[in-house]
Each structure stands twice: as structure tokens, then as C-alpha cells.
Write an enzyme that holds these catalytic residues in place. Structure first.
Site, PDB file in Angstrom:
ATOM      1  N   GLU A  81      -8.430  64.809   6.682  1.00 25.04           N
ATOM      2  CA  GLU A  81      -7.838  65.925   5.948  1.00 25.04           C
ATOM      3  C   GLU A  81      -8.857  66.982   5.539  1.00 25.04           C
ATOM      4  O   GLU A  81      -8.482  68.070   5.107  1.00 25.04           O
ATOM      5  CB  GLU A  81      -7.096  65.406   4.710  1.00 25.04           C
ATOM      6  CG  GLU A  81      -5.824  64.641   5.083  1.00 25.04           C
ATOM      7  CD  GLU A  81      -5.100  64.068   3.880  1.00 25.04           C
ATOM      8  OE1 GLU A  81      -5.734  63.917   2.806  1.00 25.04           O
ATOM      9  OE2 GLU A  81      -3.911  63.750   4.014  1.00 25.04           O
ATOM     10  N   GLU A 112     -12.455  42.664  10.881  1.00 22.85           N
ATOM     11  CA  GLU A 112     -13.207  42.880   9.644  1.00 22.85           C
ATOM     12  C   GLU A 112     -14.250  41.803   9.383  1.00 22.85           C
ATOM     13  O   GLU A 112     -15.048  41.918   8.460  1.00 22.85           O
ATOM     14  CB  GLU A 112     -12.250  42.960   8.454  1.00 22.85           C
ATOM     15  CG  GLU A 112     -11.572  41.668   8.071  1.00 22.85           C
ATOM     16  CD  GLU A 112     -10.750  41.810   6.800  1.00 22.85           C
ATOM     17  OE1 GLU A 112     -11.001  41.033   5.862  1.00 22.85           O
ATOM     18  OE2 GLU A 112      -9.884  42.698   6.727  1.00 22.85           O
TER      19      GLU A 112
END
Length: 272
Positions: A81, A112
Site C-alpha cells: 500500500e 514458517e
């Protein structure tokens, strides 16, 4: 008190399946209201991290986020963004998620748990001592994130984190930890809830404050925003009308000519 990390402790509520819709919404909202207070307690730590980011950016550095699951998605979201909001290049704020872009929509098994992979991912972007790396993990125990920040710190890169547990391995591994302890989740262990909200708010604060201090806002306006759709073009026109006290038609012509609100305002200032 349970001998578990805060994010894994049992909810303050039970028998959720027996609650009415109103009760569910009211209680979730009650829990969410505690998040801003937890963040307020961490403002000095966030300030330290922002000041380091700005100092490195002023030297040509970049901001990197790494995370897994919800935390990784939030980092990628915040990074993605920044170009449309502040008109910065896509390589100024970079978000990486364990498992790669596929993991934005799908769970990637064991991604992960790899201590080495984050550094391999970061090396593809030629990360240097000018940059800052922020690890995001609600638990503060994610191997992908811990491995990445540890290696980065060994390489002389400034490191920070956003976590939602006290005294976590991740916080211990970085120079600038932000520990927003929001308490047990409404649904036990569901850190996409309060912990995710806290991380999103802190990320907003970090990127917005850093880029304001880097001169990407004028007054209170996004003068460098990318004019990628009609809504944003219209917003740009209104900004110019307000700043220059001119009519809509003239503002639209100026924006079309100079391609950004900042360029319009800069051109006007140079003539006056």
C-alpha cells in the site's frame, strides 16, 4: 495463571457456541477495544524503530518486513500500500512471507519452520547495512522470522520486530522490539484477531510516520499518491482546488498536465 505464552492462553470467554449473535459481536468488540491501549504502552518503542527507519532511508536504505501466516500477510499488505499512497517505488518498502506469494492465499506446510529461508529470500533483494528489517510474529517464536533477523543482525542490519508476547525469542533477537501484549484471544489461540489487529495498527504507524518524515505528505494530503483510478484522480483534483483556491475545471487541467498533485503545487509555488 496458565504457564503459556499470552497469545496461547485460554480465552476469557467459554461456551462460545452457545452465545447469541449479539453476545458474540459484543464480546469480540469488547476485546478489540483493549488493543489501542496495549499499543499506547509501546509508543516509545515504536518511536525508536521509526527514527531508525527514517535515518536509514535518508541514507538510501529500505524497509523490509518478514513474517509467516497472518503476520506475513499483514507485512505484505502494508508494503504493497505504500507505492499507491505515497508514490514511492515498489522496492522502498518490501514485504516477504514464508512460503512466497502463494502463501498469501494458501497455507504452505512447514514454511514458517525453516530458520534459513528468510535470509535466502532477503538476499534476492540484496539487503545491505543501509536497510532495516522488521520481523512480524504474534507468538515471537516463528523460526522463519527469528532466523531472518538473527542473520540480518549479524550482517550489521538494523532489526526490529512486532510481537504480542512478553520476553519472546524474537524480541531478544532484535535491537528494536515492539511487544504489544493484547492478552488471550476471544477464540483461544486465534491470533488473526486481537494480535492481528495490533500488528496492522503498528504497521500503519511505522510506514505512515516514516514516509511522512521522508517528505511524502504535504500538510495532511497524499500529494504523491498514484492516480490509478477515477476516485484518486478526483481526490487529487479536490486537493488542488483546496490548496490553490481554483475551480474544478482548472484543477483537472493542471493535474492532467503535471501528472501529480505535488508537481502541480510545486509548479504553482515556483511561479509565486
Amino acid at each position: 495463571m496458565e504457564n503459556k505464552p499470552t497469545t496461547e492462553r485460554s480465552s476469557n470467554y467459554d461456551h462460545l457456541e452457545n452465545m447469541s449473535t449479539q453476545e458474540l459481536l459484543t464480546n469480540i468488540n469488547k476485546e478489540d477495544k483493549t488493543v489501542p491501549q496495549a499499543i499506547e504502552e509501546q509508543l516509545p518503542a515504536i518511536e525508536e524503530l521509526v527514527d531508525v527507519i527514517v535515518a536509514r532511508m535518508q541514507e538510501g536504505g529500505r524497509l523490509f518486513y518478514i513474517g509467516a501466516g497472518t503476520s506475513g500477510r499483514l507485512g505484505v499488505l502494508d508494503a504493497s500500500e505504500c507505492p499507491p499512497t505515497f508514490g514511492v517505488s515498489e522496492d522502498w518498502v518490501i514485504g516477504l512471507i514464508a512460503g512466497g506469494d502463494h502463501a498469501l492465499r494458501h497455507a504452505v506446510e512447514n514454511a514458517e519452520d525453516d530458520l534459513e529461508q528468510a535470509w535466502k529470500d532477503l538476499e534476492k533483494f540484496h539487503i545491505t547495512k543501509k536497510d532495516v528489517l522488521v520481523g512480524i510474529a504474534a507468538s515471537g517464536t516463528t523460526p522463519y522470522v527469528i532466523g531472518g533477523v538473527k542473520r540480518a543482525r549479524e550482517e550489521g542490519i538494523a532489526t526490529g520486530c512486532i510481537t504480542c508476547n512478553d520476553s519472546s525469542p524474537l524480541a531478544a533477537a532484535v535491537e528494536f522490539p515492539v511487544e504489544v501484549v493484547v492478552g488471550p484471544e476471544f477464540v483461544t489461540g486465534s491470533t488473526r484477531m486481537k494480535a492481528g489487529t495490533a500488528q496492522k495498527l503498528v504497521l500503519n504507524m511505522i510506514s505512515t510516520s516514516s514516509l511522512i518524515k521522508m517528505g511524502r505528505v504535504k500538510g495532511n494530503k497524499m500529494v504523491d499518491m498514484q492516480l490509478s483510478n477515477k476516485k484518486l484522480v478526483n481526490r487529487g483534483i479536490k486537493m488542488i482546488m483546496e490548496e490553490l483556491k481554483i475551480e474544478e475545471e482548472e484543477a483537472a487541467k493542471l493535474l492532467e498536465k503535471y501528472k501529480s498533485v505535488r508537481n502541480v503545487l510545486r509548479n504553482f509555488e515556483s511561479k509565486n
